[in-house]
Design a protein around this motif. Structure first.
Motif, short mmCIF file in Angstrom:
data_model
loop_
_atom_site.label_atom_id
_atom_site.label_comp_id
_atom_site.label_asym_id
_atom_site.label_seq_id
_atom_site.Cartn_x
_atom_site.Cartn_y
_atom_site.Cartn_z
N GLU A 55 -7.72 9.47 4.07
CA GLU A 55 -7.16 8.16 4.41
C GLU A 55 -6.90 7.31 3.17
O GLU A 55 -5.92 6.56 3.11
CB GLU A 55 -8.11 7.43 5.37
N LYS A 56 -7.77 7.43 2.17
CA LYS A 56 -7.58 6.67 0.93
C LYS A 56 -6.32 7.13 0.20
O LYS A 56 -5.54 6.31 -0.29
CB LYS A 56 -8.81 6.83 0.03
N ILE A 57 -6.10 8.44 0.13
CA ILE A 57 -4.91 8.97 -0.51
C ILE A 57 -3.65 8.49 0.21
O ILE A 57 -2.64 8.11 -0.40
CB ILE A 57 -4.94 10.52 -0.54
N PHE A 58 -3.72 8.49 1.55
CA PHE A 58 -2.57 8.06 2.34
C PHE A 58 -2.25 6.59 2.07
O PHE A 58 -1.08 6.23 1.89
CB PHE A 58 -2.86 8.27 3.83
N MET A 59 -3.25 5.73 2.02
CA MET A 59 -3.03 4.31 1.77
C MET A 59 -2.52 4.06 0.35
O MET A 59 -1.64 3.21 0.13
CB MET A 59 -4.33 3.53 2.00
N LYS A 60 -3.03 4.82 -0.62
CA LYS A 60 -2.54 4.68 -2.00
C LYS A 60 -1.07 5.07 -2.10
O LYS A 60 -0.28 4.40 -2.78
CB LYS A 60 -3.38 5.55 -2.94
N LEU A 61 -0.71 6.16 -1.43
CA LEU A 61 0.69 6.58 -1.42
C LEU A 61 1.58 5.53 -0.77
O LEU A 61 2.69 5.24 -1.24
CB LEU A 61 0.84 7.91 -0.68
N LYS A 62 1.09 4.96 0.32
CA LYS A 62 1.86 3.94 1.04
C LYS A 62 2.11 2.72 0.15
O LYS A 62 3.21 2.16 0.13
CB LYS A 62 1.10 3.53 2.30
N MET A 63 1.11 2.34 -0.62
CA MET A 63 1.24 1.20 -1.53
C MET A 63 2.22 1.50 -2.66
O MET A 63 3.04 0.66 -3.03
CB MET A 63 -0.14 0.82 -2.09
N LYS A 64 2.15 2.72 -3.18
CA LYS A 64 3.04 3.10 -4.29
C LYS A 64 4.50 3.15 -3.85
O LYS A 64 5.39 2.69 -4.56
CB LYS A 64 2.61 4.44 -4.87
N PHE A 65 4.73 3.72 -2.67
CA PHE A 65 6.10 3.80 -2.17
C PHE A 65 6.64 2.42 -1.82
O PHE A 65 7.85 2.17 -1.90
CB PHE A 65 6.19 4.71 -0.96
N ALA A 66 5.77 1.50 -1.40
CA ALA A 66 6.21 0.15 -1.06
C ALA A 66 6.71 -0.59 -2.30
O ALA A 66 7.51 -1.53 -2.19
CB ALA A 66 5.06 -0.63 -0.42
N GLU A 67 6.27 -0.18 -3.50
CA GLU A 67 6.68 -0.83 -4.74
C GLU A 67 8.02 -0.30 -5.26
O GLU A 67 8.60 -0.89 -6.17
CB GLU A 67 5.61 -0.62 -5.81
N THR A 68 8.50 0.81 -4.69
CA THR A 68 9.74 1.42 -5.18
C THR A 68 10.96 0.80 -4.51
O THR A 68 10.86 0.11 -3.49
CB THR A 68 9.73 2.93 -4.91
N GLU A 69 12.14 1.08 -5.07
CA GLU A 69 13.39 0.55 -4.52
C GLU A 69 13.78 1.25 -3.23
O GLU A 69 14.54 0.70 -2.43
CB GLU A 69 14.52 0.71 -5.54
N ASP A 70 13.28 2.47 -3.02
CA ASP A 70 13.64 3.25 -1.84
C ASP A 70 12.62 3.10 -0.71
O ASP A 70 12.52 3.96 0.16
CB ASP A 70 13.75 4.74 -2.20
N ALA A 71 11.87 2.02 -0.72
CA ALA A 71 10.80 1.85 0.26
C ALA A 71 11.32 1.87 1.69
O ALA A 71 10.65 2.39 2.60
CB ALA A 71 10.04 0.54 -0.01
N LEU A 72 12.50 1.30 1.94
CA LEU A 72 13.03 1.23 3.30
C LEU A 72 13.53 2.59 3.79
O LEU A 72 13.64 2.81 5.00
CB LEU A 72 14.17 0.20 3.36
#
Length: 291
Positions: A55-72
């Motif tokens: 679950e920690k890895i999943f949340m970290k990935l979610k946070m990292k992708f949210a910072e990118t331009e392709d988040a949507l």
């Protein structure tokens, strides 16, 4: 490389540290189909990964992708029962990346009741799912050491056939890989297969099924990546075996009459229009295209 370094930095302070990340599945085999781009990344931990770590890895990935331009454009999902995190993107090309978490410790230790009880109390990820990821890694390494370019061409044809012809759809990718590799070899088992052309290897595959290989007291197809004896085709039902045999017999007749284009699902070449053809009524129902 940057992704790997980021993950190590994130988990450096935990008891579970990521050891390595390896691409497995069809992508490193160069046998990926054009209609579906799918990659699998195996994340290996030093110790057995827990549900909290997943679950920690999943949340970290979610946070990292949210910072990118392709988040949507990126959709993240997780399935703890499969120990996998799914990263999907539909535009401009549909791409799916599976991130599976496992550890080599699952295969190295001997399983007993005390170990299973400890895993349950520690909320360790599903053992069978983690072992399946390790099995996929062994299959990828076997593929890289045994398959040549001409065999990969035949494998692509059979994978396409399994998508178009219902009789061939029950065959898994792993069973197709083993069948192609075995059919390309002669009596002597050497480190490298003889240089057969793709049509010759394809004919050998059809001949194997047409001979009744799957029917009555079949020796099966042994899995070379497992310690114990495992039949890769044991899951096939009697009806599926009969359909595969009939379909292979018809495909073999098509090859004899120079009608390979029907097997490939392409238009008839102009040079073959005046040659003899197998009557349409001779085609078994098991070889008809999917509607």
């Amino acid at each position: 490389k940057q992704w790997y370094q980021r993950r190590v930095a994130i988990t450096a302070g935990d008891h579970l540290v990521i050891k390595s990340c390896i691409r497995i599945g069809d992508l490193p085999k160069h046998s990926i189909m054009k209609s579906k781009i799918e990659g699998v990344l195996a994340v290996f931990c030093v110790k057995k990964p827990s549900i909290e770590f997943f679950e920690k890895i999943f949340m970290k990935l979610k946070m990292k992708f949210a910072e990118t331009e392709d988040a949507l454009d990126v959709v993240l999902a997780s399935d703890i029962s499969q120990v996998t995190i799914f990263v999907k993107r539909t535009e401009p090309v549909a791409v799916e990346v599976k991130i599976s978490i496992t550890s080599a410790v699952f295969r190295e230790e001997e399983v007993n009741e005390s170990i299973l009880a400890e895993e349950k109390s520690s909320r360790v990820l599903e053992r069978k799912a983690c072992l399946d990821v390790l099995g996929l890694l062994r299959q990828t390494k076997w593929f890289e050491s045994r398959m040549s370019v001409s065999l990969i061409v035949v494998l692509q044809l059979l994978k396409d056939l399994s998508k178009r012809i219902p009789a061939w759809s029950p065959l898994s990718t792993w069973s197709l890989e083993l069948l192609v590799e075995r059919c390309a070899r002669t009596k002597g088992y050497s480190s490298q297969p003889p240089q057969f052309s793709p049509p010759e290897v394809l004919r050998r595959v059809f001949e194997l099924f047409a001979s009744g290989f799957l029917l009555l007291n079949s020796p099966g197809l042994n899995d070379p990546c497992e310690k114990e004896s495992v039949d890769v085709l044991a899951y096939l039902t009697n009806q599926e075996r009969e359909d595969l045999t009939a379909s292979a017999q018809y495909a073999l007749r098509l090859m004899v009459y120079n009608q390979l284009y029907k097997i490939l699902g392409i238009a008839q070449p102009p040079a073959l229009k005046n040659l003899g053809q197998v009557p349409r009524s001779a085609a078994p129902s098991s070889f008809k295209q999917k509607s």
